[in-house]
Write a protein that holds these residues in place. Structure first.
Motif, PDB file in Angstrom:
ATOM      1  N   GLN A 236       0.832  -1.214   0.000  1.00 31.41           N
ATOM      2  CA  GLN A 236       0.000   0.000   0.000  1.00 31.41           C
ATOM      3  C   GLN A 236       0.861   1.257   0.000  1.00 31.41           C
ATOM      4  O   GLN A 236       0.590   2.205   0.729  1.00 31.41           O
ATOM      5  CB  GLN A 236      -0.932   0.012   1.218  1.00 31.41           C
ATOM      6  N   THR A 237       1.887   1.294  -0.850  1.00 35.19           N
ATOM      7  CA  THR A 237       2.774   2.465  -0.812  1.00 35.19           C
ATOM      8  C   THR A 237       2.076   3.731  -1.290  1.00 35.19           C
ATOM      9  O   THR A 237       2.485   4.831  -0.928  1.00 35.19           O
ATOM     10  CB  THR A 237       4.051   2.251  -1.656  1.00 35.19           C
ATOM     11  N   ASP A 238       1.009   3.596  -2.084  1.00 31.43           N
ATOM     12  CA  ASP A 238       0.260   4.777  -2.513  1.00 31.43           C
ATOM     13  C   ASP A 238      -0.313   5.528  -1.314  1.00 31.43           C
ATOM     14  O   ASP A 238      -0.378   6.766  -1.294  1.00 31.43           O
ATOM     15  CB  ASP A 238      -0.863   4.392  -3.487  1.00 31.43           C
ATOM     16  N   LYS A 239      -0.708   4.775  -0.272  1.00 26.21           N
ATOM     17  CA  LYS A 239      -1.196   5.380   0.973  1.00 26.21           C
ATOM     18  C   LYS A 239      -0.051   5.664   1.947  1.00 26.21           C
ATOM     19  O   LYS A 239      -0.069   6.656   2.673  1.00 26.21           O
ATOM     20  CB  LYS A 239      -2.223   4.459   1.635  1.00 26.21           C
ATOM     21  N   LYS A 242       1.705   8.985   2.153  1.00 21.06           N
ATOM     22  CA  LYS A 242       0.952  10.090   2.761  1.00 21.06           C
ATOM     23  C   LYS A 242       1.101  10.113   4.280  1.00 21.06           C
ATOM     24  O   LYS A 242       0.705  11.067   4.938  1.00 21.06           O
ATOM     25  CB  LYS A 242      -0.531   9.973   2.408  1.00 21.06           C
ATOM     26  N   THR A 258       5.009   3.304  -5.131  1.00 25.52           N
ATOM     27  CA  THR A 258       4.749   4.725  -5.382  1.00 25.52           C
ATOM     28  C   THR A 258       5.914   5.534  -4.813  1.00 25.52           C
ATOM     29  O   THR A 258       6.148   5.508  -3.602  1.00 25.52           O
ATOM     30  CB  THR A 258       3.442   5.164  -4.698  1.00 25.52           C
TER      31      THR A 258
END
Length: 322
Positions: A236-239, A242, A258
């Motif tokens: 879950q690197t997209d999250k 953040k 990401t």
């Protein structure tokens, strides 16, 4: 030349094997007459007592790493705990009778061994093994190598150090349970937060998490606090990007990635296990075994099916191996 033990070592043994790529339930078969591997000068032969399963095992069986895999047929299994029954001529650290454990494959995805740990006997280089901590059973020891070494190497690469904070995504999994413990007890993190489902939050706290986040109820990436390190074990690197502060690092073991997150693949080293031995023997760092196991050697296919369901807590272990 290799020195044999006084015990008679058979020429063939029982092992789980696949000769085609596919789902483990379709391709994995038990073969009672697989040749016992010949050891090289830098290897030992191990009578396997216990082995644990990892996602890399079933992903490899599916052919995900076909381009860099060793030729079929394959006996799967990276993690092993057992007794040395034969040593190569260049081996210095181990002798016949030693209880050892380790991750058999120095490079996880590049030409991994055709003959893994889901067999009665397996061979391994001296440098990937360590003596089993005396306070751990073979079951507990077998659960550790790939997961705890991955946890350690990832935290090193992310430059976690005393006083820094870390968020662990997938804190109840095989790697995540060790990231929490190592961050707290070995690297000296000032704050350890981790995500899991509702039923597993108490486990996170028992392992040393200061903050247990229920991912079914909260979006960790929207919480106000940002971390020096985010260790993503679930992809879950997209999250994750953040949730990191401006100077922090995001490390993952599951793609896609990401930026500025980065991915790594473990280099298996017995020296990491040796470094962590005091923490294991003191009980500050503990193995975490899935409560459905250990699975008997005859139930390897069922053990893989459970692991593939993504419901496992900690590690799935196979024991005893005859």
């Amino acid at each position: 030349m290799a020195a044999a033990s006084s015990d008679s070592i058979p020429s063939v043994n029982g092992a789980w094997v696949y000769s085609d790529y596919g789902k483990t339930a379709d391709v994995l078969k038990f073969d009672p007459s697989v040749a016992v591997p010949e050891i090289k000068e830098d290897q030992v032969l191990i009578k396997v007592v216990a082995a644990s399963l990892n996602p890399v095992d079933f992903k490899r069986a599916l052919g995900y790493f076909k381009a860099t895999d060793s030729p079929l047929p394959t006996v799967p299994g990276y993690d092993v705990a057992g007794v040395v029954v034969k040593v190569g001529s260049q081996v210095q650290k181990f002798k016949v009778g030693d209880e050892v454990y380790g991750d058999l494959n120095e490079t996880a995805l590049e030409n991994p061994k055709r003959f893994g740990s889901l067999a009665e006997y397996t061979a391994a280089e001296e440098r990937v093994l360590a003596l089993k901590p005396k306070n751990l059973s073979f079951i507990e020891a077998a659960s550790l190598p790939l997961a705890i070494e991955t946890a350690y190497e990832g935290l090193e690469r992310a430059e976690l150090s005393a006083g820094k904070s870390v968020l662990v995504l997938g804190g109840a999994g095989g790697v995540g349970t060790h990231v929490i413990q190592l961050a707290k007890h070995v690297f000296g993190a000032s704050k350890v937060a981790a995500t899991a489902s509702t039923k597993k939050l108490d486990l996170l706290r028992s392992l040393g998490a200061d903050l247990a986040i229920d991912y079914t109820k909260e979006n960790f990436e929207n919480l106000p606090e940002k971390y020096d390190v985010v260790y993503d074990t679930v992809g879950q690197t997209d999250k994750a990007v953040k949730a990191v502060n401006e100077s922090g690092k995001v490390v993952t073991i599951v793609g896609p990635v990401t930026p500025p997150a980065f991915i790594f693949v473990l280099t298996s080293k017995g020296s990491i296990l040796e470094k962590l031995k005091p923490y294991l023997e003191s009980g500050n760092v503990k193995p975490v075994l899935d409560p459905t196991g250990p699975y008997p050697f005859s139930k390897v296919v069922e053990a893989f099916s459970y692991l593939e369901s993504s419901r496992a807590t900690g590690k799935v272990v196979v024991y005893p191996i005859p």
